[in-house]
Scaffold this motif. Structure first.
Motif, PDB file in Angstrom:
ATOM      1  N   ASP A  26      22.451  95.376  59.538  1.00 44.12           N
ATOM      2  CA  ASP A  26      20.904  96.585  59.102  1.00 44.12           C
ATOM      3  C   ASP A  26      19.401  95.874  59.297  1.00 44.12           C
ATOM      4  O   ASP A  26      18.928  96.871  59.792  1.00 44.12           O
ATOM      5  CB  ASP A  26      21.459  97.369  57.981  1.00 44.12           C
ATOM      6  CG  ASP A  26      22.852  98.218  57.713  1.00 44.12           C
ATOM      7  OD1 ASP A  26      23.218  98.801  58.953  1.00 44.12           O
ATOM      8  OD2 ASP A  26      23.667  98.060  56.833  1.00 44.12           O
ATOM      9  N   HIS A  27      19.070  94.745  59.793  1.00 44.08           N
ATOM     10  CA  HIS A  27      17.940  94.563  58.858  1.00 44.08           C
ATOM     11  C   HIS A  27      17.802  93.203  60.247  1.00 44.08           C
ATOM     12  O   HIS A  27      16.864  92.714  59.537  1.00 44.08           O
ATOM     13  CB  HIS A  27      17.685  94.098  57.776  1.00 44.08           C
ATOM     14  CG  HIS A  27      17.642  95.207  56.508  1.00 44.08           C
ATOM     15  ND1 HIS A  27      16.845  96.673  56.717  1.00 44.08           N
ATOM     16  CD2 HIS A  27      18.980  95.640  56.080  1.00 44.08           C
ATOM     17  CE1 HIS A  27      16.721  96.895  55.432  1.00 44.08           C
ATOM     18  NE2 HIS A  27      18.457  96.529  55.189  1.00 44.08           N
ATOM     19  N   GLY A  28      18.799  92.674  60.900  1.00 49.02           N
ATOM     20  CA  GLY A  28      19.068  91.359  61.509  1.00 49.02           C
ATOM     21  C   GLY A  28      19.538  91.759  62.654  1.00 49.02           C
ATOM     22  O   GLY A  28      19.891  92.583  63.267  1.00 49.02           O
ATOM     23  N   VAL A  29      19.067  90.147  63.812  1.00 49.23           N
ATOM     24  CA  VAL A  29      19.792  90.136  65.046  1.00 49.23           C
ATOM     25  C   VAL A  29      20.002  88.447  64.495  1.00 49.23           C
ATOM     26  O   VAL A  29      20.235  87.908  64.513  1.00 49.23           O
ATOM     27  CB  VAL A  29      18.240  90.076  65.892  1.00 49.23           C
ATOM     28  CG1 VAL A  29      19.062  89.914  67.573  1.00 49.23           C
ATOM     29  CG2 VAL A  29      17.721  91.828  66.115  1.00 49.23           C
ATOM     30  N   ALA A  30      21.385  88.246  65.200  1.00 47.52           N
ATOM     31  CA  ALA A  30      22.337  87.127  65.225  1.00 47.52           C
ATOM     32  C   ALA A  30      22.260  86.680  66.894  1.00 47.52           C
ATOM     33  O   ALA A  30      23.467  88.028  67.967  1.00 47.52           O
ATOM     34  CB  ALA A  30      23.083  87.007  64.472  1.00 47.52           C
ATOM     35  N   ILE A  31      22.373  86.181  67.747  1.00 53.57           N
ATOM     36  CA  ILE A  31      22.080  85.746  69.237  1.00 53.57           C
ATOM     37  C   ILE A  31      23.225  84.609  68.647  1.00 53.57           C
ATOM     38  O   ILE A  31      22.937  82.931  68.144  1.00 53.57           O
ATOM     39  CB  ILE A  31      21.058  85.998  69.697  1.00 53.57           C
ATOM     40  CG1 ILE A  31      19.995  84.593  68.933  1.00 53.57           C
ATOM     41  CG2 ILE A  31      20.472  86.805  69.505  1.00 53.57           C
ATOM     42  CD1 ILE A  31      19.117  84.236  70.245  1.00 53.57           C
TER      43      ILE A  31
END
Length: 135
Positions: A73-78
């Motif tokens: 909902d509030h972030g990005v993971a890579i």
């Protein structure tokens, strides 16, 4: 493509946090400083980089899976593979997958960042960022 440009901007900012961590560790802070947050309020950046053993320990808890909905909902993971050279080379994933891939890698690490949206990069629509660095 716009999404990858945002990721690239965030990765650049994360590099600042990782650089601050490297400076702190190389200046004699030692192993105990690995979990010391790196704070740059003027950039809206609050980060921590986990070494490999800390990444493995985090992976062995339920916390990454519990945080997946928040990250969606509030972030990005890579995940950043060793040969990644651009935003197009990274793998966008869940937080738990980024932590697991880094833990499974022989020297993988995870960096976690919170951006203050009032101060941080204006082009980011997320304020949580996680990156798994693979070996």
């Amino acid at each position: 493509m716009e999404h990858f440009m945002r990721i690239r901007a965030a990765a650049t900012t994360l590099g600042i946090g990782a650089g601050l961590t490297a400076i702190a560790i190389s200046s004699g802070a030692g192993q105990a400083a690995a979990l010391t947050p790196q704070i740059a309020p003027e950039l809206g950046l609050y980060s921590v980089e986990l070494n490999h053993s800390e990444t493995v320990a985090l992976n062995n808890t339920p916390l990454p899976g519990m945080l997946d909905p928040l990250w969606r909902d509030h972030g990005v993971a890579i995940i950043v593979p060793p040969a990644a050279r651009s935003g197009d080379d990274v793998i966008v994933t869940d937080l738990s997958d980024a932590v697991a891939a880094s833990a499974a890698s022989t020297t993988g690490e995870v960096g976690l960042v919170i951006f203050d949206p009032r101060v941080g990069p204006a082009d980011l629509d997320r304020n949580l960022f996680a990156v798994g660095f693979l070996d």
